[in-house]
Design an enzyme around this catalytic site. Structure first.
Site, PDB file in Angstrom:
ATOM      1  CG  HIS A  22     102.671  48.346  18.183  1.00  0.00           C
ATOM      2  ND1 HIS A  22     101.617  47.784  18.861  1.00  0.00           N
ATOM      3  CD2 HIS A  22     102.744  47.688  16.986  1.00  0.00           C
ATOM      4  CE1 HIS A  22     101.064  46.837  18.123  1.00  0.00           C
ATOM      5  NE2 HIS A  22     101.730  46.760  16.970  1.00  0.00           N
ATOM      6  CD  GLU A  23     105.462  48.214  14.237  1.00  0.00           C
ATOM      7  OE1 GLU A  23     105.918  47.069  13.998  1.00  0.00           O
ATOM      8  OE2 GLU A  23     104.253  48.495  14.090  1.00  0.00           O
ATOM      9  CG  HIS A  26     105.446  43.420  16.557  1.00  0.00           C
ATOM     10  ND1 HIS A  26     104.613  42.433  17.019  1.00  0.00           N
ATOM     11  CD2 HIS A  26     104.630  44.461  16.199  1.00  0.00           C
ATOM     12  CE1 HIS A  26     103.353  42.841  16.942  1.00  0.00           C
ATOM     13  NE2 HIS A  26     103.344  44.075  16.453  1.00  0.00           N
TER      14      HIS A  26
END
Length: 605
Positions: A22-23, A26
């Protein structure tokens, strides 16, 4: 011990991997648009390990409950009048920031579409989506469900395991839930009107159990089954004289019912099992668990002789019984036990005295009609409109001398109209009162008992039955198709669950938090690597949906701010953003308190 540690480590790695991906979404999006990334962290709190490269601190933090990417020039890092650096996030066009904020969610969703097919390719074990037990009078029972029905889909959605059935029923239309089942070689639809049970919609079914025993080990001392010499994987053949597969009272007994009947007999368990081709016999004595701190009870339920529901031949217009009839006597004697009714039905016609609309009438069932009782087409429930009780095994009332069929006429000198009035009186009594004077009537006798309320004893024999499992082991094409179906369905059910939480159709107590997630992940790792992957794919979808919620501090909240900025035509003020982030933080903390409280309740339950 080593295996437990390995499973725990595997579960932690799986959750950490989802957070990392998920990170990473980003991070990659930010770097692609020239945003300077100051920190890439797995976990929150104090830095415990990591390294620096190209101006970014890659770290592992103390609290492994999430992660974050800290970018230069986020809201709160600058004053309203400050000139932004080209590497600052706030200097980028809105469309680029939208991609950066949504990239983590996109990666989580995409990851599910990758992991699901891999799991199906390895072969995922599930609890068999078949009906093992029907709750008499429950939704599936009323719709004509039968033990052994294999559930293929619910409301048109394919089910892989029994877990899916409960979820589909809980999220479906309670007035019209369709179970498509396979019965023998015939497929048919069961149309349910679901029942509300513990703040969710329920079909009234339980999964099938195999005859293989699961023997629990005590933490400090062996449990009864272990002491008796039983082993994991022993196959149950009989318990207290009843055999698995035996026809009893008109139906074939499964392992679960055989074991349950032995447990409720109040006697030692005498079990016959098969081990390595040999028949072995064991005797074990269940032991009472420490129930201190449990809810204090009188220990009585109303006699189960009210007709709660009828189906099949029993629902015919000429059948002598009707819904809400109360069976008072059998062959002239008070009916104190449902088993007596079944014994009499095996022998032929029945002569009953029933109460219908406050009138006593005589009813006669022919031998053919009596078979409806044996086939399970008449559901009996407790009659709270009367005062006749069934003391519970080991309960306070039984210990004080109460018998099945006794009538509770008063509590602490106050007359009682019915069983419901007893419940109301107990609820309204002072919590410090633990001894009650209970007035009873038994035939022509009336007498009082001083009853000290206490928790019901919980008997533990250290035994369970292994559920029936099926494994979806598919080829490449089948794995991809099943993975696609599971991914899209996970998206739909997660969205529906969130919607029903907001509308109140699903209670907040059904939410789980970090403890539940960790426990389920650990159990999945303990079962099978493919099962772990399957759960991680589902968790990845959930992680994506949670992050897209329009709450400040979450990705969805940041996207809402971008939309506000677009409408306003300029940056939102630093003061507004700080206040909004504070509100979001409080909301997240409140949610964490709720789900952690739910986790603790489940743990102690």
């Amino acid at each position: 011990m080593i295996e437990s540690f390995a499973n725990g480590a595997l579960a932690l790695l799986g959750i950490s991997f989802l957070i990392f991906m998920h990170e990473l979404g980003h991070f990659v999006a930010a770097r692609a648009f020239g945003v300077r990334v100051e920190t890439f962290s797995i976990g929150f709190g104090r830095r415990i390990a990591g390294f620096h490269r190209d101006g970014t601190d890659y770290r592992l933090s103390l609290v492994p409950l999430g992660g974050y990417v800290k970018m230069a020039g986020e809201y709160g890092d600058f004053d309203d009048e400050q000139v932004l650096d080209p590497g600052d996030l706030a200097s980028k066009p809105i469309w680029q920031r939208f991609i950066i904020f949504s990239a983590g969610v996109v990666v989580n969703i995409a990851l599910a579409f990758v992991i699901y097919p891999v799991a199906f390719g390895l072969g995922v074990p599930f609890m068999s989506p078949s009906i093992g037990t029907l709750v008499p009078g429950g939704a599936a029972w009323r719709a004509g469900g039968q033990v052994g029905d294999q559930i293929l889909s619910v409301n048109g959605n394919t089910v892989y395991g029994f877990e899916d059935v409960g979820l589909e029923v809980a999220l479906g239309d309670p007035e019209h839930t369709v179970l498509h089942v396979l019965r023998g070689e015939r497929e048919l639809d069961l149309v349910l009107q679901s029942d509300r049970v513990d703040s969710r919609w329920d079909a009234g079914i339980y999964p099938p159990a195999s005859a293989r025993l699961v023997v629990a080990s005590g933490e400090q001392s062996p449990k009864p089954a272990e002491r008796a010499g039983l082993l994991d994987g022993d196959v149950l053949l009989a318990a207290n004289g009843l055999g698995v597969g035996q026809v009893y009272r008109g139906r074939t007994l499964g392992a679960r019912e055989v074991l349950q009947r032995a447990r409720t007999s109040g006697q030692d368990l005498v079990l016959s099992v098969e081990r390595a081709g040999q028949r072995l016999d064991f005797t074990l004595t269940p032991e009472a668990l420490d129930s201190q701190g449990g809810r204090r009870l009188l220990g009585a339920v109303p006699l189960a002789r009210r007709v709660a529901a009828l189906r099949g031949p029993a629902a015919a217009a000429d059948f002598p019984l009707a819904v809400d009839d109360v069976i008072m006597t059998l062959a002239g004697a008070p009916l104190l036990d449902r088993e007596l009714l079944l014994v009499a039905a095996e022998q032929g016609p029945l002569e009953l005295s029933i109460r219908r609309h406050e009138q006593l009438i005589e009813a006669k069932l022919t031998a053919t009609q009596a078979q409806a009782l044996l086939s399970g087409d008449v559901a009996l429930a407790g009659d709270e409109t009367q005062r006749f009780i069934q003391p519970l095994k080991g309960g306070a009332l039984e210990d004080a001398g109460a018998l099945p069929g006794d009538e509770i006429v008063s509590l602490d000198g106050q007359p009682l109209a019915d069983y419901a009035a007893l419940l109301s009186a107990l609820k309204n009594s002072h919590e410090d009162v633990v001894v009650h004077r209970v007035g009873l009537a038994r035939g022509e006798q009336s007498f009082d008992l001083d009853v000290r309320m206490r928790p019901l004893p919980i008997m533990d024999d250290g035994l369970d039955l292994k559920p029936v499992e099926i494994t979806h082991d598919l080829d490449l094409a089948g794995s991809i198709a099943a993975g696609w179906n599971a991914s899209t369905h996970a998206l739909q059910t997660t969205a529906m669950t969130l919607g029903k939480l907001f509308t109140g159709s699903v209670g907040m107590e059904n939410l789980g938090g970090p403890l539940s997630i960790s426990f389920i992940t650990y159990k999945s790792a303990e079962m099978d690597f493919a099962k772990l992957l399957f759960f991680l794919a589902l968790l990845s979808v959930n992680l994506g949906f949670i992050n897209i919620l329009p709450i400040p501090v979450l990705d969805g909240g940041q996207i809402v701010f971008l939309m506000c900025e677009k409408v306003k035509g300029s940056r939102l003020s630093d003061g507004f953003m700080q206040n909004a982030q504070l509100v979001g933080l409080v909301a997240i903390l409140a949610l964490m308190v709720v789900v952690t409280y739910n986790d603790i309740l489940r743990f102690f339950a």
